[in-house]
Write an enzyme that holds these catalytic residues in place. Structure first.
Site, PDB file in Angstrom:
ATOM      1  N   CYS A   2       0.849  -1.185   0.000  1.00 33.66           N
ATOM      2  CA  CYS A   2       0.000   0.000   0.000  1.00 33.66           C
ATOM      3  C   CYS A   2       0.886   1.237   0.000  1.00 33.66           C
ATOM      4  O   CYS A   2       2.090   1.137   0.207  1.00 33.66           O
ATOM      5  CB  CYS A   2      -0.866   0.032   1.249  1.00 33.66           C
ATOM      6  SG  CYS A   2      -1.810  -1.477   1.505  1.00 33.66           S
ATOM      7  N   ARG A  28       1.773   1.547  -5.854  1.00 34.49           N
ATOM      8  CA  ARG A  28       1.926   0.681  -4.691  1.00 34.49           C
ATOM      9  C   ARG A  28       0.627  -0.024  -4.308  1.00 34.49           C
ATOM     10  O   ARG A  28       0.611  -0.883  -3.435  1.00 34.49           O
ATOM     11  CB  ARG A  28       2.419   1.499  -3.488  1.00 34.49           C
ATOM     12  CG  ARG A  28       3.742   2.183  -3.703  1.00 34.49           C
ATOM     13  CD  ARG A  28       4.186   2.903  -2.452  1.00 34.49           C
ATOM     14  NE  ARG A  28       4.266   1.986  -1.335  1.00 34.49           N
ATOM     15  CZ  ARG A  28       5.301   1.194  -1.085  1.00 34.49           C
ATOM     16  NH1 ARG A  28       6.355   1.233  -1.873  1.00 34.49           N
ATOM     17  NH2 ARG A  28       5.300   0.386  -0.069  1.00 34.49           N
ATOM     18  N   TRP A  65      -3.719  -2.001  -1.429  1.00 36.26           N
ATOM     19  CA  TRP A  65      -3.623  -3.215  -2.227  1.00 36.26           C
ATOM     20  C   TRP A  65      -3.997  -4.321  -1.257  1.00 36.26           C
ATOM     21  O   TRP A  65      -3.248  -4.653  -0.355  1.00 36.26           O
ATOM     22  CB  TRP A  65      -2.201  -3.398  -2.757  1.00 36.26           C
ATOM     23  CG  TRP A  65      -2.059  -4.557  -3.683  1.00 36.26           C
ATOM     24  CD1 TRP A  65      -1.396  -5.728  -3.447  1.00 36.26           C
ATOM     25  CD2 TRP A  65      -2.597  -4.664  -5.000  1.00 36.26           C
ATOM     26  NE1 TRP A  65      -1.486  -6.550  -4.532  1.00 36.26           N
ATOM     27  CE2 TRP A  65      -2.214  -5.925  -5.498  1.00 36.26           C
ATOM     28  CE3 TRP A  65      -3.374  -3.821  -5.802  1.00 36.26           C
ATOM     29  CZ2 TRP A  65      -2.578  -6.368  -6.774  1.00 36.26           C
ATOM     30  CZ3 TRP A  65      -3.719  -4.256  -7.067  1.00 36.26           C
ATOM     31  CH2 TRP A  65      -3.327  -5.504  -7.534  1.00 36.26           C
ATOM     32  N   ASN A  91       0.682   0.567   6.182  1.00 38.61           N
ATOM     33  CA  ASN A  91       1.217  -0.264   5.096  1.00 38.61           C
ATOM     34  C   ASN A  91       2.056  -1.356   5.745  1.00 38.61           C
ATOM     35  O   ASN A  91       2.938  -1.062   6.545  1.00 38.61           O
ATOM     36  CB  ASN A  91       2.096   0.591   4.180  1.00 38.61           C
ATOM     37  CG  ASN A  91       2.884  -0.259   3.204  1.00 38.61           C
ATOM     38  OD1 ASN A  91       2.394  -1.285   2.725  1.00 38.61           O
ATOM     39  ND2 ASN A  91       4.105   0.144   2.909  1.00 38.61           N
ATOM     40  N   GLY A  92       1.766  -2.599   5.388  1.00 40.70           N
ATOM     41  CA  GLY A  92       2.517  -3.713   5.970  1.00 40.70           C
ATOM     42  C   GLY A  92       1.575  -4.848   6.318  1.00 40.70           C
ATOM     43  O   GLY A  92       0.411  -4.861   5.885  1.00 40.70           O
ATOM     44  N   GLU A 453      11.882 -12.300 -20.087  1.00 40.72           N
ATOM     45  CA  GLU A 453      11.394 -10.942 -19.830  1.00 40.72           C
ATOM     46  C   GLU A 453      10.214 -10.601 -20.756  1.00 40.72           C
ATOM     47  O   GLU A 453       9.224 -10.004 -20.324  1.00 40.72           O
ATOM     48  CB  GLU A 453      12.534  -9.930 -19.990  1.00 40.72           C
ATOM     49  CG  GLU A 453      12.151  -8.483 -19.865  1.00 40.72           C
ATOM     50  CD  GLU A 453      11.419  -8.106 -18.569  1.00 40.72           C
ATOM     51  OE1 GLU A 453      11.411  -8.897 -17.621  1.00 40.72           O
ATOM     52  OE2 GLU A 453      10.808  -7.028 -18.538  1.00 40.72           O
ATOM     53  N   LYS A 457       6.382  -9.625 -19.524  1.00 42.12           N
ATOM     54  CA  LYS A 457       5.668  -8.398 -19.912  1.00 42.12           C
ATOM     55  C   LYS A 457       4.324  -8.751 -20.533  1.00 42.12           C
ATOM     56  O   LYS A 457       3.325  -8.102 -20.267  1.00 42.12           O
ATOM     57  CB  LYS A 457       6.470  -7.571 -20.927  1.00 42.12           C
ATOM     58  CG  LYS A 457       7.613  -6.749 -20.433  1.00 42.12           C
ATOM     59  CD  LYS A 457       7.281  -5.573 -19.567  1.00 42.12           C
ATOM     60  CE  LYS A 457       7.372  -5.965 -18.110  1.00 42.12           C
ATOM     61  NZ  LYS A 457       8.691  -5.749 -17.512  1.00 42.12           N
ATOM     62  N   GLU A 460       1.925  -9.916 -17.785  1.00 43.17           N
ATOM     63  CA  GLU A 460       1.610  -8.863 -16.839  1.00 43.17           C
ATOM     64  C   GLU A 460       0.650  -7.829 -17.414  1.00 43.17           C
ATOM     65  O   GLU A 460      -0.231  -7.329 -16.714  1.00 43.17           O
ATOM     66  CB  GLU A 460       2.934  -8.178 -16.452  1.00 43.17           C
ATOM     67  CG  GLU A 460       2.871  -7.252 -15.283  1.00 43.17           C
ATOM     68  CD  GLU A 460       4.234  -6.604 -15.002  1.00 43.17           C
ATOM     69  OE1 GLU A 460       5.097  -6.600 -15.892  1.00 43.17           O
ATOM     70  OE2 GLU A 460       4.421  -6.098 -13.890  1.00 43.17           O
ATOM     71  N   HIS A 476      11.770 -31.347 -23.988  1.00 41.87           N
ATOM     72  CA  HIS A 476      11.643 -32.113 -22.745  1.00 41.87           C
ATOM     73  C   HIS A 476      10.249 -32.015 -22.147  1.00 41.87           C
ATOM     74  O   HIS A 476      10.069 -32.261 -20.960  1.00 41.87           O
ATOM     75  CB  HIS A 476      12.706 -31.662 -21.747  1.00 41.87           C
ATOM     76  CG  HIS A 476      14.096 -31.863 -22.263  1.00 41.87           C
ATOM     77  ND1 HIS A 476      14.637 -33.121 -22.466  1.00 41.87           N
ATOM     78  CD2 HIS A 476      15.035 -30.973 -22.684  1.00 41.87           C
ATOM     79  CE1 HIS A 476      15.858 -32.999 -22.972  1.00 41.87           C
ATOM     80  NE2 HIS A 476      16.119 -31.710 -23.118  1.00 41.87           N
ATOM     81  N   LYS A 570       4.348  -3.115  -8.500  1.00 39.20           N
ATOM     82  CA  LYS A 570       5.590  -2.615  -9.056  1.00 39.20           C
ATOM     83  C   LYS A 570       6.770  -2.992  -8.167  1.00 39.20           C
ATOM     84  O   LYS A 570       7.736  -3.566  -8.602  1.00 39.20           O
ATOM     85  CB  LYS A 570       5.501  -1.114  -9.156  1.00 39.20           C
ATOM     86  CG  LYS A 570       6.768  -0.500  -9.641  1.00 39.20           C
ATOM     87  CD  LYS A 570       6.486   0.713 -10.433  1.00 39.20           C
ATOM     88  CE  LYS A 570       7.580   0.994 -11.393  1.00 39.20           C
ATOM     89  NZ  LYS A 570       7.317   0.531 -12.698  1.00 39.20           N
TER      90      LYS A 570
HETATM   91  C1  AGP Z   1       8.036  -5.981 -13.770  1.00 37.66           C
HETATM   92  O1  AGP Z   1       7.295  -5.503 -14.827  1.00 37.66           O
HETATM   93  C2  AGP Z   1       7.324  -6.154 -12.502  1.00 37.66           C
HETATM   94  N1  AGP Z   1       6.589  -5.031 -12.086  1.00 37.66           N
HETATM   95  C3  AGP Z   1       8.108  -6.889 -11.420  1.00 37.66           C
HETATM   96  O2  AGP Z   1       8.520  -8.110 -11.937  1.00 37.66           O
HETATM   97  C4  AGP Z   1       9.334  -6.150 -10.816  1.00 37.66           C
HETATM   98  O3  AGP Z   1      10.367  -6.087 -11.741  1.00 37.66           O
HETATM   99  C5  AGP Z   1       9.756  -6.904  -9.563  1.00 37.66           C
HETATM  100  O4  AGP Z   1       8.700  -6.873  -8.653  1.00 37.66           O
HETATM  101  C6  AGP Z   1      11.011  -6.368  -8.947  1.00 37.66           C
HETATM  102  O5  AGP Z   1      10.868  -5.040  -8.551  1.00 37.66           O
HETATM  103  P1  AGP Z   1      12.100  -4.119  -8.230  1.00 37.66           P
HETATM  104  O6  AGP Z   1      12.927  -4.019  -9.450  1.00 37.66           O
HETATM  105  O7  AGP Z   1      11.492  -2.826  -7.826  1.00 37.66           O
HETATM  106  O8  AGP Z   1      12.860  -4.776  -7.106  1.00 37.66           O
END
Ligand code: AGP
Length: 575
Positions: A2, A28, A65, A91-92, A453, A457, A460, A476, A570
């Site tokens: 959050c 967040r 969140w 937050n936590g 990667e 993307k 996500e 495999h 994020k």
């Molecule tokens: C990537 O698009 C994501 N939002 C996620 O995988 C992110 O890279 C990961 O949570 C790590 O975050 P950071 O780089 O802030 O540590």
């Protein structure tokens, strides 16, 4: 995860001022939000709307969140105590909230939400019956197990009380106001002076300043530190989404980083290389996209004979053998990812040396590292990390160059620009696979991290099931899933015969292949994205950019909420 913001101001401000700061923390958490302005609590389910009239001098706010309890108005913060004399945002995760709640309920407290956070306001209300606020807050910190950054207001008072353990919290000071928030981006347009909370600290915040205390009530000196963030345009303006805006910023971000490594950050960069040369063991620790950048780096370094290992931070302690001769290099955009923080704590306990590369200055990871460099990619608003990945990968390539990797980085930004100019063609390709339910991305060696990667993307942002894998692993098991029409993005580096044969393998089973390649022999094929570079280091980065654009345009075609994809955060400070 959050976001929280509190403001104490000499001059009256409206709720929209508070919510404007909170909006900057929307990455967040964004399922519900709320605020308290000293008079009333307002809560809403959904995205933050920057509105609200009535003037106040003190307020706290929260963007949520959900972790404990569904996405409902009662579960949104702030949470008030029974008589509304105490109001808190948190937050936590309070791990022992059920025990605390049981005790409070026995004492007659009535809870209005299903959250763990609500215990804070009731606990403080109960404590204030017999003790002054500072002792109550010290008791609160002793009683809670788990993580927290909480802001508390008492009815009729113009102070904000803050407590923190493990969740991020920072305080900013300007002429007329004091602001406290989950990160400095929340107030980087108001001030360039901040004070950073350490664990188990309490702060009393007023319009005129602040005072910090430790858990025993002893005053803690807390100097302000200057921070300097790249000016970030407040709005995405010309672009439909922040994600596209941030992809288009990649060339500038790369140039900025490389320039800085050769100038203002040169001493730190030289020191990093020196530490790497001296270390007996080098281990990278990171998550998600940052992990993929470190995996790319691991490949670059292996190519020039530098032994290293890269681990996903959540598994770090199970797979890492850290000792005094180990250098642990954390990569993190946010600098606040809890799994990375946990791995660094573990590495420190084992005697390892901690270094990091982060995009958010003064973040927790930066502060716990012996040496930390700034990524300088500028704020990433979109939850999907794009320009940070490209800058992280460029950083890895720059390190590898020090160890003998042959690459001309001077034109990397230009090469990215050249690829970005092809975005209409890439959009056309992405729109062909957008309706797919399943998709595969294959690579080998250099292009394996890139395949991972790109798949991340796509998952996500587009919500298409995408698997990024080593081409060699297809046979495999996974190849059984390839059928007529399955889209397979194949990241082909020059004449790598193995990935070419993997591509043929899936085509033989009816897959529709989408090559991203620097091999001119493949450029004329339908759906091929031609990447113009014969340096494979740069190819890895450029291919990832092509994949980012594919993910973006597929998601746009599908009408997905691109800047805030569901279920992912994020920076995963999930505790
Ligand atoms: C990537 O698009 C994501 N939002 C996620 O995988 C992110 O890279 C990961 O949570 C790590 O975050 P950071 O780089 O802030 O540590």
């Amino acid at each position: 995860m959050c976001g929280i913001v509190g403001i104490a101001s000499r001059t009256p401000f409206s709720a929209s001022m508070l919510l404007g700061r909170l909006k900057r923390l929307e990455y967040r958490g964004y399922d519900s939000f709320g605020y308290y302005d000293g008079r009333e609590i307002k809560k809403h389910v959904g995205n933050i709307r920057v509105e609200g009239r009535g003037l106040t001098r003190t307020g706290i706010s929260h963007t949520r969140w959900a972790t404990h309890g569904g996405v409902t108005e009662p579960n949104a913060h702030p949470h008030a105590a029974c008589d509304r004399s105490v109001v808190a945002v948190h937050n936590g995760i309070i791990e022992n909230f059920e025990d605390l709640k049981r005790v409070l309920v026995r004492k007659g407290h009535r809870f209005a939400s299903e959250t763990d956070s609500e215990v804070i306001s009731h606990f403080v209300e109960e404590g204030l019956k017999t003790k002054p606020i500072r002792s109550v807050l010290a008791d609160l910190m002793k009683s809670i197990s788990g993580t927290f950054a909480a802001l508390i207001m008492l009815e009729g008072r113009n102070e904000i009380y803050a407590v923190k353990r493990d969740s991020p919290l920072v305080l900013g000071v300007s002429k007329d106001l004091t602001v406290v928030a989950s990160d400095i981006y929340a107030f980087s347009d108001l001030t360039t002076e901040a004070a950073f909370f350490e664990n188990d600290e309490i702060a009393e915040i007023t319009a005129g300043g602040y005072a910090f205390f430790d858990g025993r009530g002893r005053a803690v000196a807390k100097p302000l530190r200057k921070f300097d963030l790249q000016p970030e345009p407040a709005l995405r303006r010309a672009h439909k989404h922040y994600m596209l805006k941030e992809i288009l910023e990649e060339p500038a971000a790369v140039d900025r980083l490389l320039f800085s490594l050769a100038n203002d950050q040169k001493p730190e960069f030289d020191e990093l290389i020196r530490l790497m040369r001296r270390a007996k063991k080098i281990i990278f620790a990171s998550c998600g996209t940052s992990y993929h950048a470190s995996l790319l780096g691991a490949y670059f370094l292996h190519r020039v004979g530098v032994e290293n290992q890269t681990l996903i931070a959540s598994e770090f302690r199970h797979f890492a053998n850290v000792d005094r001769d180990t250098l642990v290099l954390a990569l993190s955009q946010s600098g606040e990812t809890m799994d990375v923080i946990d791995s660094l704590n573990y590495a420190r306990e084992c005697g390892g040396r901690l270094v990091s590369l982060v995009n958010v200055p003064y973040s927790t990871i930066q502060r716990m590292s012996g040496l930390s460099l700034n990524l300088l990619a500028g704020q990433e608003v979109c939850v999907a990390s794009t320009k940070a990945f490209v800058s992280q990968a460029a950083f890895m390539l720059r390190i590898a160059q020090e160890f003998g990797f042959r690459v001309n980085l001077a034109n990397l930004a230009d090469r990215i620009r050249g690829l970005l100019r092809k975005r209409e063609q890439i959009r056309g390709i992405a729109e062909t696979f957008a309706p797919a339910r399943d998709l595969y991305v294959i690579g080998r060696g250099l292009t394996y991290p890139v395949a991972r990667e790109i798949a991340l993307k796509i998952k996500e942002i587009s919500y298409i099931h995408a698997e990024g894998m080593m081409g060699g692993e297809l046979k495999h098991g996974t190849i059984a899933l390839i059928e007529k029409g399955t889209p397979v993005i194949s990241v082909i580096n020059t004449n790598d015969p193995d990935i070419i044969s993997n591509t043929k393998e899936v085509e033989a089973r009816g897959a529709v292949t989408i090559p991203i390649t620097n091999n001119p022999a493949v450029w004329r094929r339908p759906r091929a994205v031609a990447v113009r570079t014969d340096n494979d280091g740069k190819f890895g980065i450029l291919a990832a950019v092509a994949g980012q654009l594919m993910a973006y345009y597929a998601a746009d075609k599908l009408g997905r909420p691109i800047d805030k994809p569901r279920n992912l955060a994020k920076s995963v400070t999930v505790k």
